[in-house]
Scaffold this active site. Structure first.
Site, PDB file in Angstrom:
ATOM      1  N   TYR A 144       0.851  -1.186   0.000  1.00  0.00           N
ATOM      2  CA  TYR A 144       0.000   0.000   0.000  1.00  0.00           C
ATOM      3  C   TYR A 144       0.885   1.234   0.000  1.00  0.00           C
ATOM      4  O   TYR A 144       1.802   1.342   0.817  1.00  0.00           O
ATOM      5  CB  TYR A 144      -0.888  -0.008   1.242  1.00  0.00           C
ATOM      6  CG  TYR A 144      -1.806   1.190   1.368  1.00  0.00           C
ATOM      7  CD1 TYR A 144      -2.832   1.407   0.457  1.00  0.00           C
ATOM      8  CD2 TYR A 144      -1.650   2.102   2.404  1.00  0.00           C
ATOM      9  CE1 TYR A 144      -3.681   2.499   0.574  1.00  0.00           C
ATOM     10  CE2 TYR A 144      -2.498   3.199   2.540  1.00  0.00           C
ATOM     11  CZ  TYR A 144      -3.512   3.387   1.614  1.00  0.00           C
ATOM     12  OH  TYR A 144      -4.355   4.469   1.744  1.00  0.00           O
ATOM     13  N   ASP A 239       9.267   2.828  -0.055  1.00  0.00           N
ATOM     14  CA  ASP A 239       8.191   3.449   0.710  1.00  0.00           C
ATOM     15  C   ASP A 239       8.391   3.047   2.169  1.00  0.00           C
ATOM     16  O   ASP A 239       8.029   1.950   2.582  1.00  0.00           O
ATOM     17  CB  ASP A 239       6.834   2.980   0.181  1.00  0.00           C
ATOM     18  CG  ASP A 239       5.680   3.535   1.014  1.00  0.00           C
ATOM     19  OD1 ASP A 239       5.947   4.193   2.040  1.00  0.00           O
ATOM     20  OD2 ASP A 239       4.518   3.294   0.645  1.00  0.00           O
ATOM     21  N   LYS A 267       3.884   8.923   9.027  1.00  0.00           N
ATOM     22  CA  LYS A 267       3.671   8.314  10.338  1.00  0.00           C
ATOM     23  C   LYS A 267       4.655   8.833  11.401  1.00  0.00           C
ATOM     24  O   LYS A 267       4.488   9.952  11.846  1.00  0.00           O
ATOM     25  CB  LYS A 267       3.661   6.795  10.193  1.00  0.00           C
ATOM     26  CG  LYS A 267       2.501   6.398   9.262  1.00  0.00           C
ATOM     27  CD  LYS A 267       2.168   4.952   9.150  1.00  0.00           C
ATOM     28  CE  LYS A 267       0.861   4.803   8.369  1.00  0.00           C
ATOM     29  NZ  LYS A 267       0.888   3.888   7.261  1.00  0.00           N
TER      30      LYS A 267
END
Ligand SMILES: *Cc1c(COP(=O)(O)O)cnc(C)c1O
Length: 427
Positions: A144, A239, A267
Site C-alpha cells: 500500500y 516506501d 507516520k
C-alpha cells in the site's frame, strides 16, 4: 464491556460521515461489530468514551513509537503553537527537520516535507517519472502506497481488507502504466524489465510490507531489486512510511544495507501530527520545483507544529536507546504469543521484525499476499474480538501489522499474553 456511549456516537456519525469514519479500516467492517470512540491515550493505552482501557497495538497506525502523549512531544507542540500555528513562509524548524532526516537516512541528501504518506508516494512517483522521462512503474501486490490514483492497484491496507484493491473511480488509463507483480518473486521483475525495455521509471516497494499483515523480504531480494533497477536506468523507491524511523533510525534501508534512490516517509516523522516527506539523491530531488520541472507543493507543508512534533520524536529516538528497548519488548511478546498459541493447539504463523509483528492463523509460512490470503480470517475475527473484550486492541483487520512502543513495559506484555492464553483456548 459496556460501550453504550461509543454506540451512540457511531449511530450519530453514520448520519454525517460516510461509514461513520474518516478512514475506512477504522470502521471494523472486516471483523464485524462497531468501532469504539477514544478520547484519551497515554503510554501504551487508549481509553474509550465509556471509560474502558485498552492496551493499544495499533499506535495510531505507527506514529506512537514512544507511546501515546509523550510529554516531550506534547510540550514541543504547545510551545510552538504559542508562536503561531502556520506561517506559509519558511520557518527554522523546517531546516532542522531536513538536517535530522538527512543525517538519519544516508540515502537522503535532500528532503521535501508534505502532509501525508499518500502525498509522499504520489510525489515520489511523479519525480521518478519526471527524472527518468519514462512512464511505467512497478509495484507489488499487497503493498500500500497511499490512495493516489496510479498506486491504487492491487493495494493493501483498507483497499485489500474491503475487497477493493483496485478502487472504483480510477480510470483504466491512469493505471495502465502501473505494472503489478508478486512480492519476493525475482523472475517476475526480470520478465517485466525484459518486456518493457527503457520504459520503466522505477520500482516502488515497502521494503518490509506491513499493509497485508507483515512479511519479510527473502534474503537477497532487496539487493536484487537494487541491482536490476541500476542495470536498467530505473529508480528504486523505498516506501518507508511505515518502516522509516521504526526498524532503525535509518529505516529498513539501514537495517538491510540497501541504498534506494528515493524514500518516502510519514507516520513517525510527524510525531502524531499529519506529516509526510520524500527524499533522495540531490541530483534527483533538484528536479522538483522551484529548481526543476516536476511540480509539487503544499499550503501546510513544513507546518511548524508538525515539525516541532517530528523533530522531538526523531531526537528522542536518536538518543534514548529506544530501538534496543523495542527489541526486548518484541521478543517478550513474540515468545508469549507463540506459547499461548501452542498451549491452545492453534496453528499460528508469527512474523515479526523490530517493533512490528503479525500473527496469521495458518501453519504454513507467509512470504507474500497469496500466503496471507490463505490464512484463516474467520478465526482472526474471533481472536480480535476476544482480545478486545480482554482490553487488548489489535488492528481490526488481518491485513495490518501490529506495533509496539517503548511504553509497552514488561507488565503490559504480560497482561497481553495472559489475555492471549485465555482467548486462544476459546478459538
Ligand atoms: C500508511 C502508509 C501510507 C499512506 O500514508 P497516509 O499518511 O495514510 O497517507 C503509504 N505507504 C505505506 C507503506 C503506509 O504504511
Amino acid at each position: 464491556m459496556n460501550r453504550a456511549k461509543s454506540e451512540q456516537l457511531f449511530a450519530e456519525a453514520l448520519n454525517y460521515i460516510p461509514g461513520g469514519v474518516n478512514s475506512p479500516v477504522r470502521a471494523f467492517r472486516a471483523v464485524g461489530g462497531q468501532p469504539f470512540f477514544v478520547n484519551k491515550a497515554k503510554g501504551a493505552s487508549v481509553w474509550d468514551v465509556d471509560g474502558n482501557e485498552y492496551i493499544d497495538y495499533v499506535g495510531t497506525w505507527g506514529p506512537a513509537i514512544l507511546g501515546h502523549a509523550n510529554p516531550k512531544i506534547v510540550k514541543a507542540i504547545q510551545e510552538t503553537a504559542e508562536q503561531g500555528t502556520s506561517f506559509g513562509i519558511p520557518n527554522p524548524l523546517e531546516v532542522k527537520m531536513a538536517k535530522l532526516v538527512c543525517e538519519a537516512v544516508p540515502s537522503v541528501q535532500k528532503v521535501r516535507m508534505c502532509n501525508s504518506g499518500t502525498e509522499a508516494c504520489m510525489s515520489a512517483i511523479r519525480l521518478a517519472r519526471g527524472f527518468t522521462k519514462r512512464d511505467k512503474i512497478i509495484k507489488f501486490d499487497g503493498c500500500y502506497h497511499g490512495h493516489a490514483d496510479s498506486l491504487l492497484v492491487k493495494a493493501g491496507s483498507g483497499a485489500l481488507t474491503f475487497g477493493h484493491p483496485d478502487s472504483a473511480g480510477v480510470p483504466a488509463a491512469f493505471t495502465q502504466h502501473t505494472i503489478v507483480l508478486a512480492y519476493n518473486d525475482e523472475d517476475a521483475v526480470k520478465a517485466a524489465f525484459a518486456a518493457n525495455k527503457n520504459e520503466i521509471a522505477g520500482i516502488i516497494i515497502e521494503p518490509v510490507p506491513g499493509n497485508a499483515g507483515l512479511y519479510l523480504p527473502k534474503p537477497g531480494y532487496l539487493e536484487f531489486l537494487r541491482t536490476i533497477t541500476q542495470e536498467h536506468g530505473a529508480l528504486l523507491i523505498f516506501d518507508e512510511v511505515m518502516t522509516g524511523f521504526r526498524l532503525s533510525l535509518g529505516g529498513a534501508q539501514k537495517l538491510f544495507g540497501i541504498t534506494p534512490d528515493l524514500s518516502c516517509f510519514g507516520k513517525i516523522i510527524g510525531g502524531g501530527l499529519p506529516v509526510g516527506a520524500f527524499g533522495g539523491r540531490s541530483e534527483i530531488m533538484d528536479y522538483l520545483a522551484p529548481l526543476g520541472p516536476v511540480y509539487q507543493a503544499g499550503t501546510l507543508s513544513g507546518n511548524p507544529l508538525a515539525m516541532a512534533a517530528g523533530i522531538t520524536i526523531l531526537e528522542e529516538l536518536q538518543t534514548s536507546g529506544a530501538y534496543c528497548k523495542l527489541e526486548e519488548i518484541a521478543e517478550q511478546l513474540k515468545a508469549g504469543m507463540k506459547e499461548a498459541a501452542r498451549a491452545a493447539n492453534i496453528p499460528v504463523w508469527f512474523n515479526s521484525i523490530g517493533s512490528m509483528f503479525c500473527a496469521y492463523f495458518t501453519s504454513t509460512p507467509v512470504h507474500n499476499l497469496a500466503d496471507a490470503m490463505s490464512s484463516d480470517r474467520e478465526r482472526f475475527k474471533k481472536y480480535f474480538h476476544g482480545m478486545l473484550n480482554e482490553g487488548v486492541y489489535f488492528a481490526p483487520s488481518q491485513f495490518e501489522a501490529g506495533f509496539i512502543s517503548v511504553a509497552h513495559y514488561p507488565e503490559v506484555i504480560e497482561r497481553t499474553v495472559r489475555a492471549a492464553h485465555k482467548v486462544m483456548k476459546q478459538l
